[in-house]
Design a protein around this motif. Structure first.
Motif, PDB file in Angstrom:
ATOM      1  N   ASP A 263       8.811   0.109  10.309  1.00 57.21           N
ATOM      2  CA  ASP A 263       7.445  -0.050   9.826  1.00 57.21           C
ATOM      3  C   ASP A 263       6.407   0.485  10.802  1.00 57.21           C
ATOM      4  N   VAL A 264       6.708   0.425  12.094  1.00 55.81           N
ATOM      5  CA  VAL A 264       5.715   0.794  13.097  1.00 55.81           C
ATOM      6  C   VAL A 264       5.349   2.269  13.026  1.00 55.81           C
ATOM      7  N   ASN A 265       6.179   3.087  12.385  1.00 53.47           N
ATOM      8  CA  ASN A 265       5.902   4.515  12.306  1.00 53.47           C
ATOM      9  C   ASN A 265       5.405   4.963  10.932  1.00 53.47           C
ATOM     10  N   LYS A 266       4.993   4.019  10.096  1.00 53.50           N
ATOM     11  CA  LYS A 266       4.318   4.385   8.850  1.00 53.50           C
ATOM     12  C   LYS A 266       2.849   4.591   9.189  1.00 53.50           C
ATOM     13  N   VAL A 267       2.392   5.821   9.118  1.00 53.61           N
ATOM     14  CA  VAL A 267       1.035   6.113   9.591  1.00 53.61           C
ATOM     15  C   VAL A 267       0.151   6.775   8.543  1.00 53.61           C
ATOM     16  N   MET A 268       0.693   7.184   7.404  1.00 54.75           N
ATOM     17  CA  MET A 268      -0.088   7.919   6.420  1.00 54.75           C
ATOM     18  C   MET A 268      -0.187   7.123   5.122  1.00 54.75           C
ATOM     19  N   TYR A 269      -1.170   6.250   5.072  1.00 57.84           N
ATOM     20  CA  TYR A 269      -1.384   5.412   3.893  1.00 57.84           C
ATOM     21  C   TYR A 269      -2.331   6.099   2.914  1.00 57.84           C
TER      22      TYR A 269
ATOM     23  N   ILE B  75       0.842  -1.197   0.000  1.00 62.18           N
ATOM     24  CA  ILE B  75       0.000   0.000   0.000  1.00 62.18           C
ATOM     25  C   ILE B  75       0.881   1.252   0.000  1.00 62.18           C
ATOM     26  N   ILE B  76       0.556   2.199  -0.856  1.00 63.84           N
ATOM     27  CA  ILE B  76       1.291   3.465  -0.924  1.00 63.84           C
ATOM     28  C   ILE B  76       1.172   4.195   0.414  1.00 63.84           C
ATOM     29  N   TYR B  77       2.285   4.633   0.953  1.00 63.85           N
ATOM     30  CA  TYR B  77       2.263   5.459   2.152  1.00 63.85           C
ATOM     31  C   TYR B  77       3.148   6.681   1.916  1.00 63.85           C
ATOM     32  N   TYR B  78       2.927   7.719   2.715  1.00 63.23           N
ATOM     33  CA  TYR B  78       3.556   9.009   2.433  1.00 63.23           C
ATOM     34  C   TYR B  78       4.578   9.468   3.457  1.00 63.23           C
TER      35      TYR B  78
ATOM     36  N   PHE C  52       6.136  -0.276  -2.082  1.00 62.91           N
ATOM     37  CA  PHE C  52       4.917  -0.328  -2.905  1.00 62.91           C
ATOM     38  C   PHE C  52       5.257  -0.217  -4.391  1.00 62.91           C
ATOM     39  N   ARG C  53       6.339  -0.857  -4.783  1.00 67.32           N
ATOM     40  CA  ARG C  53       6.820  -0.722  -6.154  1.00 67.32           C
ATOM     41  C   ARG C  53       5.844  -1.276  -7.187  1.00 67.32           C
ATOM     42  N   GLU C  54       4.956  -2.169  -6.777  1.00 60.94           N
ATOM     43  CA  GLU C  54       3.990  -2.724  -7.721  1.00 60.94           C
ATOM     44  C   GLU C  54       2.759  -1.839  -7.884  1.00 60.94           C
ATOM     45  N   ALA C  55       2.632  -0.801  -7.059  1.00 61.41           N
ATOM     46  CA  ALA C  55       1.479   0.083  -7.154  1.00 61.41           C
ATOM     47  C   ALA C  55       1.548   0.927  -8.421  1.00 61.41           C
ATOM     48  N   THR C  56       0.405   1.392  -8.867  1.00 59.04           N
ATOM     49  CA  THR C  56       0.328   2.215 -10.073  1.00 59.04           C
ATOM     50  C   THR C  56      -0.185   3.603  -9.715  1.00 59.04           C
ATOM     51  N   GLU C  57       0.033   4.547 -10.623  1.00 58.63           N
ATOM     52  CA  GLU C  57      -0.456   5.897 -10.378  1.00 58.63           C
ATOM     53  C   GLU C  57      -1.979   5.934 -10.338  1.00 58.63           C
ATOM     54  N   ALA C  58      -2.631   5.027 -11.038  1.00 59.41           N
ATOM     55  CA  ALA C  58      -4.089   4.977 -11.012  1.00 59.41           C
ATOM     56  C   ALA C  58      -4.613   4.631  -9.619  1.00 59.41           C
TER      57      ALA C  58
ATOM     58  N   CYS D 159      -3.727  10.473  -3.811  1.00 56.43           N
ATOM     59  CA  CYS D 159      -3.073  11.726  -3.416  1.00 56.43           C
ATOM     60  C   CYS D 159      -3.703  12.362  -2.177  1.00 56.43           C
ATOM     61  N   VAL D 160      -4.393  11.541  -1.390  1.00 54.54           N
ATOM     62  CA  VAL D 160      -4.907  11.941  -0.078  1.00 54.54           C
ATOM     63  C   VAL D 160      -4.659  10.765   0.855  1.00 54.54           C
TER      64      VAL D 160
END
Length: 428
Positions: A323-329, A311-314, A379-385, A389-390
Motif C-alpha cells: 500500500d505504501v507505494n500507491k501514489v497515483m490516485y 479510492i481508484i488508483y492507477y 476500489f471495487r465499489e467505485a463507479t465509472e462516473a 481518468c486523471v
C-alpha cells in the motif's frame, strides 16, 4: 508502455526478432549519411515518434514501425511529415532518424544515422534529437508521440538501480547486452525545460507510455503543449494501434484527438482509461483546486487508510504491491470524497475539471486486464462516473515510512503543481 511486459513476451520476441531483421535490411537499403541530411520543404505538420526502446520494450519496436508503415499508406498528404527517432537494443544498430513516407516503393526514408550510441533520456540529447528533426522536417506545427516507459510526474535524480521504481519517461539502459529497465530516465521538469529552450509549442503530445495523464505532468507542460493525450494507468506492452491512428495524428479537425483516443480504446476493448487534457485550462484547474485545498487536507488528516479507502488508483510504481507505494490516485474520485459534505463546492471544482479534460474514456476493467500493480478489489465499489481518468498526488504519512521506495512527499515539491495548488499552506 507497460513496465511489466506480458507473459507472451518470449513468443512475441521471436516473431518481432524476424521483423527486426527485415527492418534492419530495409533501413540499410535506404539510409543516408550525415552529409546528405538536407531539409525537406516546410510541411503542414510534422509528427515525431520518439522511440526510447533501449530497454525491455525493445522487442515491440519493429511491430510498431510496421504498423506505422501500414497506417501511412494512402493516408499522408504531401505536407504531412511522419518522422521517428529510434533507439533500441542492438549490438550493431545505432540510433537513427527516419521518415515514414506512405510510399509503398520506399516506405521508410532514413534521414540520419547517429555514429555512436548515446543516452536518449539525457535532456541535452533529447533536445538535440528534436532540434535535428525540426531542421530536417520543418513544419508550421508539430506533434509528438512519446514511445516507451513512463511513470507520470515521479522524480529520479540519478541512474535507477535494477530493483528501484521507475521515474518519469524513457529509461535508456545504455547497455546493448541488457534487456532490463535500469538506466537513465527523463524527468518531466527537464522535459519542460527542453521545450522552453526550443521555443516551439507542440500541438499535442500523445504519451504512449504508462501513467502520464496526471495533473502534475499536465500543469508542468501547460505552456509548451496544447493537448496532452494518454492514460493515467499502466498500458499494455504493445502500446497503441499505430496503423489505426496515423491518419488522426494529422487531422486538422479541432477535435482531432477524438480519433486517436477512440481508436486506442476500441483496440483495447475499452479496458484502458484514456483522457485528453487541454493544457490552456490547467491554470484555472489549479486555481479551482487551490480553493478546496483546506477540505482536501482535512480529508487527508483522517488518516491514510480512511482517506484512501476505496479510492481508484492507477499504479504502484515499480511493481510494488504494498500500500505504501500507491501514489497515483484518481483526482476526481479523491476530491469528490473530500467534498462529500459540500456538493456545491464540488460542482464548481468539477466544472473546471471538465473544461480541462476535454475527452475521457473510463474503464473499471483495466485493473484486471492490463495491469500487474493494481488490485481492482481495492476500489471495487467505485463507479465509472467517479473516475476522472486523471491522477493527482496527495501527500500521505505512509510516504514518509521507511519502507516506502522513494521520498514522494519531498519530490512533489519539485513540480510546479505543488506551488500552484499551495500544498505548503496545508502543512505539506
Amino acid at each position: 508502455m507497460n513496465y511489466f511486459v506480458p507473459l507472451h513476451e518470449n513468443i512475441t520476441y521471436m516473431k518481432n526478432f524476424l521483423i527486426f531483421i527485415s527492418m534492419v535490411l530495409l533501413f540499410a537499403a535506404c539510409s543516408k549519411h550525415e552529409e546528405d541530411d538536407k531539409p525537406l520543404s516546410e510541411g503542414r505538420r510534422t509528427v515525431i515518434l520518439y522511440v526510447s526502446g533501449d530497454n525491455r520494450l525493445s522487442s515491440f519496436t519493429s511491430t510498431d514501425i510496421q504498423e506505422l508503415i501500414n497506417g501511412a499508406k494512402n493516408n499522408l498528404s504531401s505536407s504531412d511529415r511522419l518522422v521517428m527517432f529510434v533507439d533500441r537494443i542492438s549490438d550493431i544498430e545505432k540510433p537513427f532518424i527516419a521518415r515514414i513516407t506512405g510510399n509503398e516503393q520506399q516506405p521508410v526514408d532514413t534521414l540520419y544515422k547517429y555514429p555512436t550510441d548515446f543516452l536518449v533520456s539525457e535532456p541535452s540529447n533529447f533536445r538535440e534529437v528534436l532540434t535535428r528533426i525540426q531542421g530536417l522536417c520543418p513544419a508550421k506545427e508539430y506533434g509528438m508521440v512519446l514511445w516507451g516507459h513512463g511513470t507520470g510526474w515521479t522524480i529520479e535524480t540519478s541512474v535507477v538501480p535494477a530493483a528501484a521504481p521507475r521515474r518519469a519517461y524513457g529509461v535508456d539502459n545504455g547497455n546493448v547486452a541488457s534487456r532490463g529497465d535500469h538506466g537513465l530516465w527523463l524527468n518531466i521538469p527537464d522535459m519542460r525545460k527542453v521545450f522552453e529552450q526550443m521555443g516551439v509549442k507542440w500541438k499535442f503530445i500523445f504519451a504512449d507510455c504508462c501513467n502520464m495523464m496526471c495533473a502534475e505532468v499536465a500543469y508542468e507542460l501547460r505552456n509548451c503543449v496544447d493537448y496532452l493525450i494518454g492514460s493515467p494507468a499502466e498500458i499494455p506492452g504493445q502500446g497503441a494501434p499505430y496503423h489505426k491512428i496515423v491518419t488522426h495524428l494529422f487531422s486538422q479537425s479541432d477535435n482531432f484527438y477524438e480519433g486517436i483516443v477512440d481508436a486506442y480504446a476500441n483496440d483495447n476493448l475499452k479496458y484502458l482509461p484514456l483522457s485528453v487534457i487541454q493544457l490552456s485550462e490547467m491554470e484555472q484547474l489549479a486555481k479551482a483546486t487551490k480553493q478546496v485545498m483546506p477540505q482536501i487536507a482535512a480529508h487527508l488528516h483522517l488518516g491514510d487508510e480512511a482517506a484512501t479507502r476505496g479510492i481508484i488508483y492507477y499504479c504502484a510504481p515499480g511493481g510494488m504491491y504494498d500500500d505504501v507505494n500507491k501514489v497515483m490516485y484518481d483526482m476526481n474520485h479523491m476530491i469528490l470524497r473530500a467534498l462529500a459534505e459540500q456538493p456545491e463546492a464540488y460542482t464548481q471544482w468539477h466544472q473546471a475539471l471538465e473544461r480541462a479534460v476535454v475527452k475521457r474514456v473510463t474503464s473499471m476493467a483495466w485493473a484486471t486486464n492490463n495491469s500487474n500493480t493494481v488490485n481492482f478489489s481495492d476500489f471495487r465499489e467505485a463507479t465509472e462516473a467517479e473516475q476522472g481518468c486523471v491522477s493527482m498526488f496527495f501527500p500521505l504519512n505512509k510516504y514518509d515510512n521507511s519502507t516506502c521506495s522513494h521520498f514522494y512527499n519531498q519530490d512533489i515539491r519539485q513540480m510546479q503543481w505543488y506551488q500552484a495548488v499551495d500544498w505548503a499552506s496545508q502543512g505539506y
